[in-house]
Motif scaffolding. Structure first.
Motif, PDB file in Angstrom:
ATOM      1  N   THR A  96       0.829  -1.206   0.000  1.00 59.34           N
ATOM      2  CA  THR A  96       0.000   0.000   0.000  1.00 59.34           C
ATOM      3  C   THR A  96       0.866   1.260   0.000  1.00 59.34           C
ATOM      4  OG1 THR A  96      -1.779  -1.161   1.178  1.00 59.34           O
ATOM      5  CG2 THR A  96      -1.783   1.244   1.288  1.00 59.34           C
ATOM      6  N   ASP A  97       1.892   1.262   0.847  1.00 57.64           N
ATOM      7  CA  ASP A  97       2.770   2.428   0.937  1.00 57.64           C
ATOM      8  C   ASP A  97       3.572   2.638  -0.351  1.00 57.64           C
ATOM      9  OD1 ASP A  97       1.836   2.756   3.506  1.00 57.64           O
ATOM     10  OD2 ASP A  97       3.589   1.869   4.477  1.00 57.64           O
ATOM     11  N   ALA A  98       3.928   1.528  -1.008  1.00 53.46           N
ATOM     12  CA  ALA A  98       4.650   1.646  -2.283  1.00 53.46           C
ATOM     13  C   ALA A  98       3.780   2.336  -3.332  1.00 53.46           C
ATOM     14  CB  ALA A  98       5.084   0.270  -2.772  1.00 53.46           C
ATOM     15  N   ILE A  99       2.481   2.049  -3.306  1.00 49.99           N
ATOM     16  CA  ILE A  99       1.556   2.660  -4.268  1.00 49.99           C
ATOM     17  C   ILE A  99       1.309   4.130  -3.914  1.00 49.99           C
ATOM     18  CG2 ILE A  99      -0.812   2.594  -5.142  1.00 49.99           C
ATOM     19  CD1 ILE A  99      -0.651  -0.518  -4.654  1.00 49.99           C
ATOM     20  N   HIS A 100       1.094   4.399  -2.633  1.00 51.03           N
ATOM     21  CA  HIS A 100       0.776   5.762  -2.207  1.00 51.03           C
ATOM     22  C   HIS A 100       1.991   6.700  -2.258  1.00 51.03           C
ATOM     23  CE1 HIS A 100      -3.366   5.340  -1.209  1.00 51.03           C
ATOM     24  NE2 HIS A 100      -3.198   4.531  -0.175  1.00 51.03           N
ATOM     25  N   SER A 101       3.147   6.186  -1.823  1.00 51.52           N
ATOM     26  CA  SER A 101       4.279   7.105  -1.646  1.00 51.52           C
ATOM     27  C   SER A 101       5.600   6.602  -2.201  1.00 51.52           C
ATOM     28  CB  SER A 101       4.444   7.445  -0.158  1.00 51.52           C
ATOM     29  OG  SER A 101       4.567   6.258   0.613  1.00 51.52           O
ATOM     30  N   GLY A 102       5.594   5.488  -2.915  1.00 46.65           N
ATOM     31  CA  GLY A 102       6.799   5.034  -3.601  1.00 46.65           C
ATOM     32  C   GLY A 102       7.871   4.409  -2.731  1.00 46.65           C
ATOM     33  N   VAL A 103       7.527   3.930  -1.540  1.00 49.18           N
ATOM     34  CA  VAL A 103       8.544   3.278  -0.705  1.00 49.18           C
ATOM     35  C   VAL A 103       8.997   1.986  -1.390  1.00 49.18           C
ATOM     36  CG1 VAL A 103       7.532   4.233   1.395  1.00 49.18           C
ATOM     37  CG2 VAL A 103       6.911   1.921   0.666  1.00 49.18           C
ATOM     38  N   PRO A 104      10.240   1.560  -1.183  1.00 50.68           N
ATOM     39  CA  PRO A 104      10.721   0.326  -1.816  1.00 50.68           C
ATOM     40  C   PRO A 104       9.941  -0.890  -1.331  1.00 50.68           C
ATOM     41  CG  PRO A 104      12.553   1.639  -0.967  1.00 50.68           C
ATOM     42  CD  PRO A 104      11.304   2.248  -0.421  1.00 50.68           C
ATOM     43  N   LEU A 105       9.737  -1.839  -2.234  1.00 45.19           N
ATOM     44  CA  LEU A 105       9.041  -3.073  -1.871  1.00 45.19           C
ATOM     45  C   LEU A 105       9.953  -3.993  -1.064  1.00 45.19           C
ATOM     46  CD1 LEU A 105       7.203  -3.939  -5.212  1.00 45.19           C
ATOM     47  CD2 LEU A 105       6.132  -3.235  -3.055  1.00 45.19           C
ATOM     48  N   ILE A 106       9.372  -4.640  -0.075  1.00 50.24           N
ATOM     49  CA  ILE A 106      10.093  -5.676   0.673  1.00 50.24           C
ATOM     50  C   ILE A 106      10.307  -6.892  -0.216  1.00 50.24           C
ATOM     51  CG2 ILE A 106       9.918  -7.300   2.607  1.00 50.24           C
ATOM     52  CD1 ILE A 106       8.347  -5.102   4.102  1.00 50.24           C
ATOM     53  N   ALA A 107       9.292  -7.213  -1.011  1.00 54.55           N
ATOM     54  CA  ALA A 107       9.364  -8.413  -1.851  1.00 54.55           C
ATOM     55  C   ALA A 107       8.832  -8.128  -3.251  1.00 54.55           C
ATOM     56  CB  ALA A 107       8.580  -9.561  -1.212  1.00 54.55           C
ATOM     57  N   PRO A 108       9.660  -7.560  -4.131  1.00 55.77           N
ATOM     58  CA  PRO A 108       9.222  -7.353  -5.520  1.00 55.77           C
ATOM     59  C   PRO A 108       8.885  -8.686  -6.182  1.00 55.77           C
ATOM     60  CG  PRO A 108      11.288  -6.195  -5.040  1.00 55.77           C
ATOM     61  CD  PRO A 108      11.033  -7.116  -3.888  1.00 55.77           C
ATOM     62  N   ALA A 109       7.844  -8.707  -6.984  1.00 54.53           N
ATOM     63  CA  ALA A 109       7.435  -9.953  -7.648  1.00 54.53           C
ATOM     64  C   ALA A 109       8.553 -10.522  -8.507  1.00 54.53           C
ATOM     65  CB  ALA A 109       6.186  -9.720  -8.478  1.00 54.53           C
ATOM     66  N   ALA A 110       9.383  -9.639  -9.088  1.00 57.52           N
ATOM     67  CA  ALA A 110      10.468 -10.114  -9.952  1.00 57.52           C
ATOM     68  C   ALA A 110      11.412 -11.054  -9.225  1.00 57.52           C
ATOM     69  CB  ALA A 110      11.242  -8.921 -10.512  1.00 57.52           C
ATOM     70  N   GLU A 111      11.508 -10.924  -7.907  1.00 58.13           N
ATOM     71  CA  GLU A 111      12.388 -11.810  -7.142  1.00 58.13           C
ATOM     72  C   GLU A 111      11.740 -13.161  -6.859  1.00 58.13           C
ATOM     73  OE1 GLU A 111      13.812  -9.728  -3.688  1.00 58.13           O
ATOM     74  OE2 GLU A 111      14.574  -8.037  -4.871  1.00 58.13           O
ATOM     75  N   GLY A 112      10.442 -13.286  -7.130  1.00 56.93           N
ATOM     76  CA  GLY A 112       9.741 -14.535  -6.859  1.00 56.93           C
ATOM     77  C   GLY A 112      10.147 -15.685  -7.762  1.00 56.93           C
ATOM     78  N   ILE A 113      10.787 -15.377  -8.887  1.00 54.96           N
ATOM     79  CA  ILE A 113      11.201 -16.437  -9.807  1.00 54.96           C
ATOM     80  C   ILE A 113      12.299 -17.312  -9.202  1.00 54.96           C
ATOM     81  CG2 ILE A 113      12.975 -15.069 -11.000  1.00 54.96           C
ATOM     82  CD1 ILE A 113      12.028 -16.377 -13.622  1.00 54.96           C
ATOM     83  N   HIS A 114      13.073 -16.758  -8.274  1.00 54.42           N
ATOM     84  CA  HIS A 114      14.228 -17.490  -7.759  1.00 54.42           C
ATOM     85  C   HIS A 114      13.815 -18.701  -6.917  1.00 54.42           C
ATOM     86  CE1 HIS A 114      16.485 -14.251  -9.381  1.00 54.42           C
ATOM     87  NE2 HIS A 114      16.126 -13.375  -8.462  1.00 54.42           N
ATOM     88  N   SER A 115      12.841 -18.539  -6.041  1.00 54.55           N
ATOM     89  CA  SER A 115      12.401 -19.677  -5.227  1.00 54.55           C
ATOM     90  C   SER A 115      11.738 -20.737  -6.090  1.00 54.55           C
ATOM     91  CB  SER A 115      11.441 -19.209  -4.130  1.00 54.55           C
ATOM     92  OG  SER A 115      10.343 -18.497  -4.667  1.00 54.55           O
ATOM     93  N   VAL A 116      11.020 -20.301  -7.131  1.00 53.78           N
ATOM     94  CA  VAL A 116      10.399 -21.267  -8.053  1.00 53.78           C
ATOM     95  C   VAL A 116      11.482 -22.035  -8.801  1.00 53.78           C
ATOM     96  CG1 VAL A 116       8.941 -21.516 -10.102  1.00 53.78           C
ATOM     97  CG2 VAL A 116       8.288 -19.915  -8.281  1.00 53.78           C
ATOM     98  N   GLU A 117      12.520 -21.342  -9.253  1.00 49.56           N
ATOM     99  CA  GLU A 117      13.597 -22.029  -9.963  1.00 49.56           C
ATOM    100  C   GLU A 117      14.304 -23.038  -9.065  1.00 49.56           C
ATOM    101  OE1 GLU A 117      17.168 -21.103 -13.119  1.00 49.56           O
ATOM    102  OE2 GLU A 117      16.586 -19.493 -11.742  1.00 49.56           O
ATOM    103  N   LEU A 118      14.519 -22.693  -7.802  1.00 47.97           N
ATOM    104  CA  LEU A 118      15.135 -23.643  -6.874  1.00 47.97           C
ATOM    105  C   LEU A 118      14.257 -24.888  -6.712  1.00 47.97           C
ATOM    106  CD1 LEU A 118      16.537 -21.327  -4.051  1.00 47.97           C
ATOM    107  CD2 LEU A 118      17.868 -22.685  -5.672  1.00 47.97           C
ATOM    108  N   ALA A 119      12.968 -24.690  -6.478  1.00 46.58           N
ATOM    109  CA  ALA A 119      12.054 -25.825  -6.308  1.00 46.58           C
ATOM    110  C   ALA A 119      12.022 -26.692  -7.565  1.00 46.58           C
ATOM    111  CB  ALA A 119      10.656 -25.323  -5.972  1.00 46.58           C
TER     112      ALA A 119
END
Length: 363
Positions: free
Chosen positions: A307-330
Motif C-alpha cells: 500500500t505504501d509503495a503505491i501511495h508514496s513510492g517506498v521500496p518493496l520488501i518483496a518485488p514480484a520479480a524476485e519470486g522467480i528465484h524460489s520457483v527455480e530452486l524448487a
C-alpha cells in the motif's frame, strides 16, 4: 489521500485472512474493495462488499485499484497477467507461478513501471532472517563455507491432503512440500545467500502420505566459490525441526528455537589454519546471543508495504520479480531428482515445463 481499494482474488483460507485484515482496517491507507471466488458460497462471508464469481468481472468493475491473488497455484500466472493488463497494481501469493517458464511469462507482462507488482513473501519481515541476511551480505561473517538448513516442522496429516482434490498433485499444485510449504524458505534462502551454481535433489514421492508428489526432500547446492549447502524438508516428521547453521570464515551462526547464536572466531578460519603450527588446534572463540526479538508484521506488513509503495513510492520488501528465484530452486530440485543427475543453473525452463506437463497428464 483516498484509501487504496484492494480486491482479493480467491477467498479460501489465506485469501479470507487477507480480506478480513483489509476489512478490519489493519492496513493503513487501504480497504477491501471487492472479492472474487469461483465458489459463490465463499462470497457470502463478505456482505456489503462487491463480490464476483469471475475474475474478468472484478477487473472490469472499477471497484478496485489493486488486487491480491490468493487462488490455487497454477492460476497465479493467468490472473496476474490479466490484472497487469487491466492496469491495476498486483500482489500475488507464493509461489508467484508453479514453474519458471510461467514466472517468465508473468514477469514479462509487467511493462508499466507505475504499476506496483509485489509478492507475498511475508517471512522477509522476520527480524531473525533480516539479521542473518545482514550478517551474510555485509561481510561480517566473512566468506561463507557451508550452509545447512533443516526445515521439517511442516508436518501435515493425511486428512490435510484429502481436504482438496487439487492438493498434492502434479496437475493441481505442481509439486508437494517444495511448491506448497517451502516457497517461503526457498525465498529466504536465496534472499540471504544468493542462488547456487549447481543443484542435486533427492525427492521421495509419497514417503509419508498417499500422494503422488514429494513429501520428503534433501537437496545439495554448490556455489562457484566452493560454498556448499544442504536443504532438508519434509511434511512427514513429528516433531519437526527448523535449524539453520551457517559456517563462515569468522565463525558459526545458528538459528533455532527463536535464538540466534553467533560463535565468533578470534582469527578467521583459513588464516588460522595457514599460520598455526599445532596439529589439532582450533581458533579461540567467543559466543554471543544476538539481540533479536519477535517475528515482524508478517502478512499485514507486506500488505502495508504494498500500500505504501503505491501511495508514496517506498521500496518493496518483496518485488514480484524476485519470486522467480524460489520457483527455480524448487523446480531444479525436483527435476534433478527425477533425472537422477546434478543440474547447473540457470534451469532450462522449457524443458522443465514439458517434464511437468508429462507428470500432470500421466495416468
Amino acid at each position: 489521500m483516498s484509501a487504496l481499494r484492494i480486491g482479493v482474488m480467491g477467498v479460501g483460507t489465506m485469501g479470507t485472512a487477507h480480506a478480513r485484515s483489509l476489512a478490519e482496517g489493519k492496513v493503513t491507507g487501504a480497504t477491501l474493495g471487492a472479492v472474487f471466488d469461483t465458489d459463490p458460497r465463499r462470497l457470502t462471508a463478505f456482505a456489503g462488499v462487491p463480490a464476483f464469481t469471475t475474475s474478468d468481472e472484478l477487473l472490469r468493475s472499477g471497484t478496485v485499484d489493486a488486487v491480491l491473488i490468493a487462488t490455487p497455484h497454477y492460476s497465479h500466472t493467468a490472473l496476474g497477467i490479466a490484472a497487469l493488463r487491466a492496469g491495476v497494481h498486483v500482489l500475488v501469493e507464493k509461489p508467484i507461478s508453479v514453474h519458471k517458464a510461467d514466472c517468465e511469462r508473468l514477469l514479462a507482462a509487467h511493462t508499466n513501471p507505475r504499476q506496483v507488482f509485489a509478492a507475498m513473501f511475508n517471512q522477509r519481515t522476520d527480524p531473525f532472517y533480516r539479521k542473518i541476511r545482514e550478517l551474510a551480505q555485509t561481510g561480517e561473517l566473512g566468506e561463507i563455507r557451508r550452509i545447512q538448513w533443516t526445515v521439517t516442522n511442516w508436518f501435515r496429516t493425511g486428512a490435510y491432503y484429502a481436504s482438496g482434490g487439487w492438493r498434492a498433485t502434479w496437475a493441481g499444485e505442481g509439486g508437494g512440500v517444495l511448491l506448497n510449504q517451502c516457497p517461503h524458505n526457498l525465498d529466504l534462502y536465496q534472499w540471504m545467500f544468493g542462488m547456487p551454481q549447481r543443484i542435486r535433489g533427492f525427492c521421495q514421492l509419497g514417503r509419508y502420505h498417499a500422494i503422488e508428489v514429494e513429501d520428503d526432500v534433501t537437496a545439495y547446492f554448490e556455489y562457484a566459490n566452493g560454498t556448499t549447502a544442504t536443504f532438508i524438508t519434509s511434511t512427514g516428521e513429528a516433531p519437526g525441526t527448523n535449524r539453520l547453521e551457517v559456517v563462515a570464515e569468522r565463525g558459526k551462526l545458528v538459528y533455532e528455537n527463536d535464538r540466534l547464536i553467533f560463535t565468533r572466531n578470534a582469527v578467521p578460519m583459513s588464516e588460522f589454519s595457514r599460520t598455526t603450527k599445532e596439529m589439532f588446534a582450533a581458533p579461540a572463540t567467543t559466543t554471543e546471543e544476538l539481540p533479536v526479538q519477535g517475528h515482524g508484521g508478517q502478512h499485514n506488513e507486506i500488505l502495508q508495504n504494498f500500500t505504501d509503495a503505491i501511495h508514496s513510492g517506498v521500496p518493496l520488501i518483496a518485488p514480484a520479480a524476485e519470486g522467480i528465484h524460489s520457483v527455480e530452486l524448487a523446480n531444479a530440485i525436483l527435476y534433478s531428482s527425477h533425472l537422477g543427475q546434478t543440474l547447473t543453473l540457470p534451469l532450462d525452463a522449457d524443458a522443465y515445463e514439458q517434464h511437468l506437463n508429462q507428470l500432470a497428464h500421466s495416468p
